[in-house]
Write a protein that holds these residues in place. Structure first.
Motif, mmCIF file in Angstrom:
data_model
loop_
_atom_site.group_PDB
_atom_site.id
_atom_site.type_symbol
_atom_site.label_atom_id
_atom_site.label_comp_id
_atom_site.label_asym_id
_atom_site.label_seq_id
_atom_site.Cartn_x
_atom_site.Cartn_y
_atom_site.Cartn_z
ATOM 1 N N GLN A 1 0.861 -1.178 0.000
ATOM 2 C CA GLN A 1 0.000 0.000 0.000
ATOM 3 C C GLN A 1 0.897 1.228 0.000
ATOM 4 N N ALA A 2 0.461 2.279 -0.682
ATOM 5 C CA ALA A 2 1.201 3.539 -0.690
ATOM 6 C C ALA A 2 0.223 4.678 -0.944
ATOM 7 N N THR A 3 0.719 5.879 -0.769
ATOM 8 C CA THR A 3 -0.066 7.059 -1.092
ATOM 9 C C THR A 3 0.481 7.634 -2.391
ATOM 10 N N TYR A 4 -0.417 7.890 -3.332
ATOM 11 C CA TYR A 4 -0.043 8.480 -4.611
ATOM 12 C C TYR A 4 -1.018 9.616 -4.903
ATOM 13 N N GLN A 5 -0.509 10.818 -5.001
ATOM 14 C CA GLN A 5 -1.302 12.022 -5.257
ATOM 15 C C GLN A 5 -2.503 12.106 -4.324
ATOM 16 N N GLY A 6 -2.272 11.830 -3.051
ATOM 17 C CA GLY A 6 -3.313 11.961 -2.044
ATOM 18 C C GLY A 6 -4.258 10.776 -1.911
ATOM 19 N N GLU A 7 -4.104 9.764 -2.755
ATOM 20 C CA GLU A 7 -4.965 8.586 -2.689
ATOM 21 C C GLU A 7 -4.161 7.375 -2.235
ATOM 22 N N THR B 1 -7.126 1.683 -6.303
ATOM 23 C CA THR B 1 -7.640 2.291 -5.079
ATOM 24 C C THR B 1 -8.663 1.347 -4.468
ATOM 25 N N CYS B 2 -9.091 1.631 -3.263
ATOM 26 C CA CYS B 2 -10.065 0.785 -2.591
ATOM 27 C C CYS B 2 -11.379 0.726 -3.375
ATOM 28 N N SER B 3 -11.704 1.786 -4.075
ATOM 29 C CA SER B 3 -12.942 1.812 -4.858
ATOM 30 C C SER B 3 -12.807 1.051 -6.178
ATOM 31 N N GLY B 4 -11.591 0.567 -6.481
ATOM 32 C CA GLY B 4 -11.391 -0.226 -7.697
ATOM 33 C C GLY B 4 -10.852 0.564 -8.879
ATOM 34 N N LYS B 5 -10.562 1.839 -8.686
ATOM 35 C CA LYS B 5 -10.043 2.674 -9.780
ATOM 36 C C LYS B 5 -8.581 2.319 -10.038
ATOM 37 N N LYS B 6 -8.249 2.032 -11.301
ATOM 38 C CA LYS B 6 -6.861 1.730 -11.656
ATOM 39 C C LYS B 6 -6.065 3.031 -11.708
ATOM 40 N N VAL B 7 -4.839 2.967 -11.190
ATOM 41 C CA VAL B 7 -3.968 4.136 -11.123
ATOM 42 C C VAL B 7 -2.613 3.754 -11.701
ATOM 43 N N THR B 8 -2.116 4.546 -12.636
ATOM 44 C CA THR B 8 -0.781 4.353 -13.195
ATOM 45 C C THR B 8 0.144 5.358 -12.520
ATOM 46 N N PHE B 9 1.322 4.895 -12.101
ATOM 47 C CA PHE B 9 2.231 5.768 -11.378
ATOM 48 C C PHE B 9 3.682 5.417 -11.674
ATOM 49 N N ASN B 10 4.552 6.344 -11.292
ATOM 50 C CA ASN B 10 5.986 6.116 -11.293
ATOM 51 C C ASN B 10 6.319 5.765 -9.845
ATOM 52 N N GLN B 11 7.000 4.660 -9.610
ATOM 53 C CA GLN B 11 7.245 4.219 -8.240
ATOM 54 C C GLN B 11 7.966 5.274 -7.407
ATOM 55 N N ASP B 12 8.757 6.116 -8.022
ATOM 56 C CA ASP B 12 9.451 7.181 -7.295
ATOM 57 C C ASP B 12 8.477 8.193 -6.688
ATOM 58 N N ASP B 13 7.250 8.265 -7.229
ATOM 59 C CA ASP B 13 6.257 9.218 -6.746
ATOM 60 C C ASP B 13 5.387 8.662 -5.615
ATOM 61 N N GLN C 1 4.458 7.509 -1.911
ATOM 62 C CA GLN C 1 4.845 7.913 -0.556
ATOM 63 C C GLN C 1 4.283 6.909 0.442
ATOM 64 N N GLU C 2 4.958 6.794 1.562
ATOM 65 C CA GLU C 2 4.500 5.942 2.658
ATOM 66 C C GLU C 2 4.227 4.505 2.198
ATOM 67 N N GLN C 3 5.142 3.951 1.427
ATOM 68 C CA GLN C 3 4.985 2.579 0.962
ATOM 69 C C GLN C 3 5.125 1.617 2.131
ATOM 70 N N LYS C 4 4.245 0.620 2.175
ATOM 71 C CA LYS C 4 4.378 -0.379 3.230
ATOM 72 C C LYS C 4 3.748 -1.699 2.807
ATOM 73 N N LEU C 5 4.319 -2.752 3.316
ATOM 74 C CA LEU C 5 3.803 -4.095 3.112
ATOM 75 C C LEU C 5 2.530 -4.234 3.938
ATOM 76 N N VAL C 6 1.438 -4.729 3.317
ATOM 77 C CA VAL C 6 0.199 -4.911 4.071
ATOM 78 C C VAL C 6 -0.240 -6.367 4.133
ATOM 79 N N TYR C 7 0.274 -7.219 3.211
ATOM 80 C CA TYR C 7 -0.008 -8.654 3.279
ATOM 81 C C TYR C 7 1.222 -9.427 2.827
ATOM 82 N N ASN C 8 1.693 -10.288 3.708
ATOM 83 C CA ASN C 8 2.866 -11.114 3.422
ATOM 84 C C ASN C 8 2.384 -12.460 2.924
#
Length: 113
Positions: free
Chosen positions: A56-62, A84-96, A98-105
């Motif tokens: 999970q991470a934050t990207y442009q506030g989502e 997103t939780c609502s099912g919207k697909k988001v394309t991003f650059n991994q460098d952008d 924030q707050e990346q974290k593992l949520v399921y191992n």
């Protein structure tokens, strides 16, 4: 007057705590939903060497969820899209992200919150 101020402060404190719990439980429910969505892609091929986990991470506030191959000896490019939780697909650059974290191992089959 002091009593009213104290009562108001206590009420405000309880309201703030309830909101935090609601936000937290909502995030946990969304993580469970995303785990189910990606169930067929989450795998642990060799614990400690190669696995696909849910992040999970934050990207442009989502908040976005995505899969990432964790393989220390592999030359792998990071993810470029998530959901997103609502099912919207988001394309991003991994460098952008924030707050990346593992949520399921997928190796231990546990949620990490």
């Amino acid at each position: 007057m002091k009593r009213i101020s104290i009562l108001f402060a206590i009420a405000l404190l309880f309201t703030a705590c309830e909101k935090d719990q609601d936000d937290e439980s909502q995030a946990i429910e969304c993580t469970k939903k995303m785990k189910e969505r990606y169930q067929n892609e989450l795998e642990c091929r060799d614990e400690g060497f190669s696995a696909t986990h849910l992040f999970q991470a934050t990207y442009q506030g989502e908040i976005v969820y995505y899969l990432m191959l964790v393989c220390p000896s592999c030359d792998v490019i990071g993810p470029t899209e998530g959901v997103t939780c609502s099912g919207k697909k988001v394309t991003f650059n991994q460098d952008d992200l924030q707050e990346q974290k593992l949520v399921y191992n997928s190796c231990t089959k546990t949620y990490v919150e």
